[in-house]
Write a protein that holds these residues in place. Structure first.
Motif, PDB file in Angstrom:
ATOM      1  N   GLU A 271       0.811  -1.215   0.000  1.00 18.93           N
ATOM      2  CA  GLU A 271       0.000   0.000   0.000  1.00 18.93           C
ATOM      3  C   GLU A 271       0.846   1.267   0.000  1.00 18.93           C
ATOM      4  O   GLU A 271       0.376   2.340  -0.398  1.00 18.93           O
ATOM      5  CB  GLU A 271      -0.947   0.000   1.202  1.00 18.93           C
ATOM      6  CG  GLU A 271      -0.282   0.206   2.555  1.00 18.93           C
ATOM      7  CD  GLU A 271       0.443  -1.027   3.092  1.00 18.93           C
ATOM      8  OE1 GLU A 271       1.125  -0.920   4.117  1.00 18.93           O
ATOM      9  OE2 GLU A 271       0.309  -2.100   2.458  1.00 18.93           O
ATOM     10  N   TYR A 273       3.807   1.578  -1.723  1.00 20.28           N
ATOM     11  CA  TYR A 273       4.663   1.726  -2.891  1.00 20.28           C
ATOM     12  C   TYR A 273       3.976   1.405  -4.206  1.00 20.28           C
ATOM     13  O   TYR A 273       4.488   1.771  -5.262  1.00 20.28           O
ATOM     14  CB  TYR A 273       5.907   0.828  -2.740  1.00 20.28           C
ATOM     15  CG  TYR A 273       6.673   1.117  -1.481  1.00 20.28           C
ATOM     16  CD1 TYR A 273       7.509   2.224  -1.395  1.00 20.28           C
ATOM     17  CD2 TYR A 273       6.536   0.302  -0.359  1.00 20.28           C
ATOM     18  CE1 TYR A 273       8.199   2.503  -0.234  1.00 20.28           C
ATOM     19  CE2 TYR A 273       7.226   0.577   0.809  1.00 20.28           C
ATOM     20  CZ  TYR A 273       8.056   1.684   0.868  1.00 20.28           C
ATOM     21  OH  TYR A 273       8.731   1.959   2.016  1.00 20.28           O
ATOM     22  N   LEU A 274       2.844   0.735  -4.186  1.00 19.30           N
ATOM     23  CA  LEU A 274       2.144   0.389  -5.417  1.00 19.30           C
ATOM     24  C   LEU A 274       0.898   1.240  -5.578  1.00 19.30           C
ATOM     25  O   LEU A 274       0.358   1.770  -4.598  1.00 19.30           O
ATOM     26  CB  LEU A 274       1.749  -1.095  -5.406  1.00 19.30           C
ATOM     27  CG  LEU A 274       2.871  -2.127  -5.276  1.00 19.30           C
ATOM     28  CD1 LEU A 274       2.300  -3.538  -5.427  1.00 19.30           C
ATOM     29  CD2 LEU A 274       3.972  -1.885  -6.288  1.00 19.30           C
ATOM     30  N   PRO A 275       0.397   1.388  -6.806  1.00 22.62           N
ATOM     31  CA  PRO A 275      -0.869   2.096  -6.995  1.00 22.62           C
ATOM     32  C   PRO A 275      -1.982   1.436  -6.188  1.00 22.62           C
ATOM     33  O   PRO A 275      -2.008   0.203  -6.064  1.00 22.62           O
ATOM     34  CB  PRO A 275      -1.114   1.953  -8.505  1.00 22.62           C
ATOM     35  CG  PRO A 275       0.234   1.714  -9.094  1.00 22.62           C
ATOM     36  CD  PRO A 275       1.002   0.956  -8.080  1.00 22.62           C
ATOM     37  N   PRO A 276      -2.892   2.207  -5.615  1.00 22.00           N
ATOM     38  CA  PRO A 276      -3.956   1.627  -4.776  1.00 22.00           C
ATOM     39  C   PRO A 276      -4.743   0.523  -5.474  1.00 22.00           C
ATOM     40  O   PRO A 276      -5.164  -0.444  -4.832  1.00 22.00           O
ATOM     41  CB  PRO A 276      -4.841   2.837  -4.459  1.00 22.00           C
ATOM     42  CG  PRO A 276      -3.927   4.010  -4.587  1.00 22.00           C
ATOM     43  CD  PRO A 276      -2.961   3.670  -5.665  1.00 22.00           C
ATOM     44  N   ALA A 277      -4.929   0.655  -6.785  1.00 21.67           N
ATOM     45  CA  ALA A 277      -5.698  -0.350  -7.512  1.00 21.67           C
ATOM     46  C   ALA A 277      -5.026  -1.724  -7.468  1.00 21.67           C
ATOM     47  O   ALA A 277      -5.703  -2.759  -7.476  1.00 21.67           O
ATOM     48  CB  ALA A 277      -5.878   0.078  -8.966  1.00 21.67           C
ATOM     49  N   LEU A 278      -3.685  -1.746  -7.422  1.00 23.17           N
ATOM     50  CA  LEU A 278      -2.957  -3.013  -7.346  1.00 23.17           C
ATOM     51  C   LEU A 278      -2.676  -3.426  -5.915  1.00 23.17           C
ATOM     52  O   LEU A 278      -2.757  -4.613  -5.577  1.00 23.17           O
ATOM     53  CB  LEU A 278      -1.640  -2.910  -8.120  1.00 23.17           C
ATOM     54  CG  LEU A 278      -1.718  -2.817  -9.642  1.00 23.17           C
ATOM     55  CD1 LEU A 278      -0.328  -2.688 -10.241  1.00 23.17           C
ATOM     56  CD2 LEU A 278      -2.430  -4.040 -10.223  1.00 23.17           C
ATOM     57  N   ALA A 346       4.876  -4.946 -10.943  1.00 23.69           N
ATOM     58  CA  ALA A 346       4.699  -3.633 -10.315  1.00 23.69           C
ATOM     59  C   ALA A 346       5.660  -3.442  -9.147  1.00 23.69           C
ATOM     60  O   ALA A 346       6.181  -2.337  -8.929  1.00 23.69           O
ATOM     61  CB  ALA A 346       3.255  -3.477  -9.835  1.00 23.69           C
ATOM     62  N   ALA A 350       8.720  -0.606  -8.815  1.00 20.70           N
ATOM     63  CA  ALA A 350       8.712   0.416  -7.756  1.00 20.70           C
ATOM     64  C   ALA A 350      10.067   0.559  -7.082  1.00 20.70           C
ATOM     65  O   ALA A 350      10.241   1.473  -6.259  1.00 20.70           O
ATOM     66  CB  ALA A 350       7.661   0.045  -6.698  1.00 20.70           C
TER      67      ALA A 350
END
Length: 354
Positions: A271, A273-278, A346, A350
Motif C-alpha cells: 500500500e 509503494y504500489l498504486p492503490p488499484a494493485l 509492479a 517500484a
C-alpha cells in the motif's frame, strides 16, 4: 525507494583466501573452477536435451534447484514431459529417481517407509519408502491428504525421515519436484501457504510450439523414450556436490542483497509503494524465505552463466518463480483476472536496481 542494507562485515561470498582450483574450497572462484562447472553443466544439458524437447525454463529451474538444494513446485496440464524431464536430469547426474503418484488414500508410510514385522525372527525391520532417492517426483501433490503432505515437510526441510522413532537421513543431493494440475480441483487438497513457502521456486509450464511438438512425435516414433533408449554421458554425484559447494562462494554484493530485500519488503507494504488499484489485491507478502531463495537462485544463475558474481538481472529474471507462490492475493484478484505476475512486475517497477 531506499532501504538501508543489512550490516555486513565484508563482501558476501568473497572470503579472503582463494581455494584450490581442483575442488570447491574457500575464497573467490577461480577460472579453473568456472571451467569445470561449465563442463558439468554442458554434460547435464546434453543428457537432458536428448529426451526433452524445449522446456528450457524447466531445465534451468531443475539445474538451479539441484545446485542450491532447493525444491520445485511445478504447475502444468498433463502431458508436458514433467516426469521425463525429472528422470532425464537424474540420469544425467547418475542419481536415483522415484515417482510417487499422489492419491487421497496415500498414507505417510507409503512415502517415508514403515516397520514390517518378521515372524521368523520376531523382530521389526525398517523398510525405507520411495522418498529415499536423490530425485523424487510427487505427481499431483495436491491430491494427497493434509496428513500425507505434512509427512513430506520433514523430508523437504530436515533432509531426514522418522520411522519407528529412528531418524533416517536422505541421500545427497536430494530434490523434490512436486506437480499440481491447475485444471482439476475435484478431490484435491489445497496446499497451505506454510508448505508452499518451503518450495524454492514455482515453475509454470506452457504448451510446446508446433515445431517442438513435431519433434516430440518424431522422437516417439524413433523409440527415444522406450526402455533402453538413448542415454547420454552422465556426470557423477561428486560433480554435483562440487557445484553445491561452489555456488555458496559466488560473490553477492551488498547492493544486490539490498535490491533483494527491497523487493521482498515491498510485498509486505504494497500500500505504500504500489498504486492503490494493485495494492488492494495483496493480502500477505512474502516471508524472509523469499529473500533467502532470491539469493540462492541468483547465485546459481550466475554460476550457470559462467560468472563468479551476481548481477541484478540474476535476481530480476527469476522474480516470478520465486514470488508467485509466496504472494497471497485476495479473491478480488481472481475475480478481476489479476495474476501474481502482474503484482510482481509492479513491485520491481517500484524499486531501483543497483
Amino acid at each position: 525507494m531506499t532501504i538501508t542494507p543489512p550490516p555486513a562485515a565484508g563482501p558476501i561470498g568473497a572470503p579472503p583466501a582463494p581455494g584450490p582450483a581442483s575442488g570447491a574450497g574457500t575464497g573467490p572462484i577461480t577460472p579453473d573452477e568456472l571451467q569445470r562447472a561449465r563442463r558439468i553443466f554442458d554434460t547435464i544439458v546434453a543428457g537432458y536435451s536428448q529426451k526433452v524437447v524445449g522446456q528450457d525454463s524447466l531445465r534451468t529451474t531443475l539445474l538451479v534447484a539441484l545446485i542450491t538444494g532447493g525444491h520445485v513446485l511445478l504447475e502444468s496440464v498433463p502431458g508436458l514431459a514433467k516426469t521425463t524431464a525429472a528422470e532425464s536430469i537424474a540420469e544425467s547426474v547418475s542419481a536415483s529417481f522415484r515417482r510417487i503418484q499422489c492419491t487421497p488414500d496415500l498414507l505417510p508410510a507409503d512415502i517415508i517407509g514403515t516397520q514390517i514385522y518378521d515372524p521368523a525372527t520376531a523382530t521389526f525391520g525398517t523398510q525405507l519408502g520411495p522418498v529415499h532417492a536423490n530425485f523424487v517426483l510427487l505427481d499431483e501433490i495436491n491430491r494427497s491428504s493434509a496428513k500425507t503432505q505434512s509427512a513430506m515437510l520433514e523430508a523437504m526441510q530436515e533432509r531426514q525421515t522418522t520411522i519407528g522413532g529412528e531418524n533416517h537421513p536422505l541421500p545427497s543431493p536430494f530434490l523434490v519436484l512436486a506437480t499440481q494440475n491447475p485444471i482439476e480441483q475435484e478431490g484435491t487438497y489445497h496446499l497451505p501457504e506454510a508448505q508452499l513457502d518451503r518450495f524454492l521456486v514455482k515453475e509454470v509450464l506452457g504448451y510446446p510450439s508446433p515445431a517442438e511438438e513435431a519433434e516430440i512425435v518424431r522422437r516417439v516414433n524413433a523409440g527415444v523414450y522406450e526402455p533402453g533408449g538413448t542415454h547420454g554421458q552422465a556426470v557423477t554425484l561428486d560433480d554435483v556436490r562440487f557445484l553445491q559447494k561452489l555456488v555458496h562462494r559466488v560473490y553477492l554484493d551488498p547492493a544486490v542483497l539490498n535490491y533483494i530485500v527491497q523487493a521482498v519488503y515491498v510485498t509486505r507494504h504494497a500500500e505504500q509503494y504500489l498504486p492503490p488499484a494493485l495494492a488492494g489485491y495483496v493480502e500477505y507478502g512474502a516471508s524472509p524465505r523469499a529473500s533467502i531463495a532470491f539469493a540462492s537462485v541468483a547465485r546459481a544463475l550466475a554460476l550457470l552463466s559462467g560468472r563468479g558474481h551476481v548481477i541484478p538481472e540474476d535476481v530480476k529474471s527469476y522474480r516470478y518463480q520465486v514470488l508467485r507462490h509466496r504472494l497471497i492475493l485476495g479473491f478480488e484478484a481472481d475475480a478481476d483476472g489479476v495474476t501474481p505476475e502482474t503484482i510482481i512486475d509492479a513491485i520491481f517497477g517500484a524499486i531501483q536496481a543497483p
